[in-house]
Enzyme design. Structure first.
Site, PDB file in Angstrom:
ATOM      1  N   ARG A  18       0.797  -1.326  -0.156  1.00 40.19           N
ATOM      2  CA  ARG A  18      -0.285  -0.064  -0.214  1.00 40.19           C
ATOM      3  C   ARG A  18       0.854   1.325  -0.097  1.00 40.19           C
ATOM      4  O   ARG A  18       0.402   2.231  -0.589  1.00 40.19           O
ATOM      5  CB  ARG A  18      -0.993   0.036   1.190  1.00 40.19           C
ATOM      6  CG  ARG A  18      -2.028  -1.064   0.919  1.00 40.19           C
ATOM      7  CD  ARG A  18      -3.199  -1.035   2.167  1.00 40.19           C
ATOM      8  NE  ARG A  18      -3.820   0.317   2.070  1.00 40.19           N
ATOM      9  CZ  ARG A  18      -3.665   1.244   2.818  1.00 40.19           C
ATOM     10  NH1 ARG A  18      -2.788   0.968   4.144  1.00 40.19           N
ATOM     11  NH2 ARG A  18      -4.405   2.347   2.867  1.00 40.19           N
TER      12      ARG A  18
ATOM     13  N   CYS B 239      14.040  -5.000  -4.536  1.00 37.68           N
ATOM     14  CA  CYS B 239      15.117  -4.159  -5.426  1.00 37.68           C
ATOM     15  C   CYS B 239      14.518  -3.078  -5.916  1.00 37.68           C
ATOM     16  O   CYS B 239      13.961  -3.068  -7.285  1.00 37.68           O
ATOM     17  CB  CYS B 239      15.870  -4.906  -6.251  1.00 37.68           C
ATOM     18  SG  CYS B 239      16.806  -6.262  -5.561  1.00 37.68           S
TER      19      CYS B 239
ATOM     20  N   TYR C 151      -6.048  -5.088   2.289  1.00 30.84           N
ATOM     21  CA  TYR C 151      -5.510  -4.865   1.397  1.00 30.84           C
ATOM     22  C   TYR C 151      -3.904  -4.845   1.398  1.00 30.84           C
ATOM     23  O   TYR C 151      -2.996  -4.408   0.987  1.00 30.84           O
ATOM     24  CB  TYR C 151      -5.795  -3.383   0.901  1.00 30.84           C
ATOM     25  CG  TYR C 151      -7.207  -3.313   0.581  1.00 30.84           C
ATOM     26  CD1 TYR C 151      -7.778  -3.939  -0.424  1.00 30.84           C
ATOM     27  CD2 TYR C 151      -8.047  -2.513   1.461  1.00 30.84           C
ATOM     28  CE1 TYR C 151      -9.274  -3.919  -0.570  1.00 30.84           C
ATOM     29  CE2 TYR C 151      -9.406  -2.318   1.247  1.00 30.84           C
ATOM     30  CZ  TYR C 151      -9.944  -3.214   0.085  1.00 30.84           C
ATOM     31  OH  TYR C 151     -11.191  -3.079  -0.115  1.00 30.84           O
TER      32      TYR C 151
HETATM   33  C1  LIG Z   1     -13.527  -2.121  -2.717  1.00 31.50           C
HETATM   34  C2  LIG Z   1     -15.177  -2.473  -2.788  1.00 31.50           C
HETATM   35  C3  LIG Z   1     -15.758  -2.362  -1.394  1.00 31.50           C
HETATM   36  C4  LIG Z   1     -15.205  -2.364  -0.030  1.00 31.50           C
HETATM   37  O1  LIG Z   1     -14.428  -0.952   0.039  1.00 31.50           O
HETATM   38  P1  LIG Z   1     -13.648  -0.766   1.600  1.00 31.50           P
HETATM   39  O2  LIG Z   1     -12.970   0.477   1.388  1.00 31.50           O
HETATM   40  O3  LIG Z   1     -12.768  -1.784   1.493  1.00 31.50           O
HETATM   41  O4  LIG Z   1     -14.797  -0.843   2.550  1.00 31.50           O
HETATM   42  C5  LIG Z   1     -17.156  -2.483  -1.534  1.00 31.50           C
HETATM   43  N1  LIG Z   1     -17.936  -2.372  -2.944  1.00 31.50           N
HETATM   44  C6  LIG Z   1     -17.339  -2.196  -3.920  1.00 31.50           C
HETATM   45  C7  LIG Z   1     -17.859  -2.282  -5.187  1.00 31.50           C
HETATM   46  C8  LIG Z   1     -15.697  -2.037  -3.819  1.00 31.50           C
HETATM   47  O5  LIG Z   1     -15.401  -2.092  -5.061  1.00 31.50           O
END
Ligand SMILES: *Cc1c(COP(=O)(O)O)cnc(C)c1O
Length: 432
Positions: free
Chosen positions: A331, A362, A391
């Protein structure tokens, strides 16, 4: 004291998570190591379920967005809390199926689902498929007809809401690869076409306005826009859309200065908005879906690393290098995301310096963070990076042919492996 509530310090001065000593976990399972606290996952699930019950009469379902963190054990835990699940690929669907997840509570997402994925979703009987575009609608209609099935669908709509977040994770505005635009009439045309399809049943509309959102106002705005759309469909096409999916994106605390609104406040305010708008527009209150991912997984997790080299560059910075990298913690290189870090075996000590924590890949950008306040870290120390439950594992890679770390769940001081550490043979498993 720390950013996540499941973290504490024991009598040895070691950081604990969910009652387990992180220094002992590192010794027992090795590093890098993902650690997830089961009770944090469970209590987040309960807070979502309870607030839907309390503020919206239980007429809703919280679906865990499993892209945040998916493995069999996570699916089992989420299922046992009565949650739904949101999958975005055949791999996440397969994981849910293998975990015994009740598939009627699963939604299937994706802006470019393959035929293989649509076939599988219909075969395993997912509760609904969130259709992103017309070509998908046509393909799904044909696939369903061949199987004599009538899958329930929602249409993904771009409500045009700017959620004031990082550009990469802003998806509700018109310039987005996700969904049908409202402003241009594209969404309305899609509804017309979906209603005419014999082998799908349009049961909802969906929006997702971004991620790591601290404010409630953009969610309320999105709900209003979507309800107006439902009313327009009712008035002009005489068709009742029963479900409203408001997506996920609830912010979490990565740093102490972060102050996300609690879920309860979100649910209370959004429920009020939905109820009053429905009355104003003369439509029935929809069944509501929400899709929290990060807010369920992130605060539950930490990642443990062992410190190797320490490099002090006078008047510039100090690098503390760890045995992990962007391969397990992507991230920072993706979003310049910020984390709290703690030297787990010196958790009682003051954070006396500011350092750059560097990975072993690297790649110069392979960092956990820069200018991070930290206890004095030396070779052999264990560093915990906090709130990494979402994530991180799910976005991890084998870059530099690094083995993916194990995932361990802790529960009231007990620990168990949920995902094994990859072996060197795993690294060449598919090589010919
Ligand atoms: C990624 C995503 C979520 C979850 O998002 P968060 O920020 O992890 O809560 C929910 N709905 C859709 C359609 C997504 O793409």
């Amino acid at each position: 004291m720390f950013v996540s509530e499941n973290l504490n310090v024991n009598e040895k001065g070691h950081l604990t998570i969910g009652g387990a000593d992180t220094v002992e976990l590192a010794a027992e399972y090795g590093t890098p190591l993902y650690v997830m606290d089961e009770q944090t996952v469970r209590s987040a699930c309960r807070r979502f379920n309870d607030s839907i019950g309390k503020f919206y009469g239980g007429k809703g379902l919280a679906c865990y967005a499993s892209k945040a963190f998916s493995c069999l054990e996570m699916c089992r835990i989420v299922a046992s809390e009565g949650m739904g699940l949101d999958a975005v690929s055949i791999g996440e669907l397969y994981t849910a199926v293998k975990a015994g997840f009740p598939m009627e509570k699963v939604g299937f997402h994706g802006n470019n689902k393959t035929d293989e994925e649509l076939n599988y979703a219909v075969e395993c009987g997912v509760g609904h498929i969130i259709v992103d575009n017309i070509s998908e609608l046509i393909r799904l209609e044909n696939i369903a007809a061949e199987k004599n099935a009538v899958p329930h669908i929602m249409l993904r709509i771009k409500p045009g809401i700017d959620a004031h977040t990082h550009d990469f994770i802003k998806t509700g505005q018109i310039d987005s690869k996700f969904g049908f635009a409202l402003e241009t009439g594209e969404a309305f045309e899609a509804v017309k076409q979906a209603i005419e399809c014999k082998n799908v049943k349009l049961m909802g509309v969906h929006c997702h306005i971004g991620s790591q959102i601290f404010d409630i106002a953009p969610f309320e705005e999105a709900a209003k826009v979507m309800l107006e759309f439902i009313a327009k469909v009712k008035n002009e096409l005489n068709y009742e859309i029963e479900g409203l999916n408001l997506g996920g994106g609830f912010g979490i605390k990565y740093l102490n200065e972060h102050d996300p609104a609690p879920f309860e406040t979100y649910m209370e305010r959004v429920s009020e908005t939905v109820k009053s708008e429905c009355e104003k527009l003369g439509i029935a209150q929809p069944f509501i879906y929400i899709e929290p991912g990060r807010s369920i997984a992130a605060p539950a997790g930490i990642t443990l690393y062992k410190v190797g080299a320490r490099k002090e560059i006078p008047n510039i910075r100090t690098y503390v290098s760890i045995d992990g990298s962007m391969a397990d913690s992507p991230r920072y290189i993706l979003y310049k995301s910020e984390y709290e870090a703690i030297v787990a075996n010196k958790a009682n000590e003051e954070r006396s310096e500011r350092v750059t924590i560097a990975g072993k890949c690297c790649e110069s950008g392979d960092l956990i963070g820069e200018n991070m306040p930290l206890q004095h870290a030396e070779s052999g120390d264990i560093i915990a990076v906090c709130a990494t439950g979402a994530y991180n594992y799910s976005m991890s890679s084998n870059y530099n042919r690094l083995q993916k770390p194990a995932v361990v769940f802790v529960n009231n001081g007990e620990s168990r492996v949920a995902v094994k550490r990859e072996t060197l043979d795993d690294i060449i498993r598919n090589d010919m």
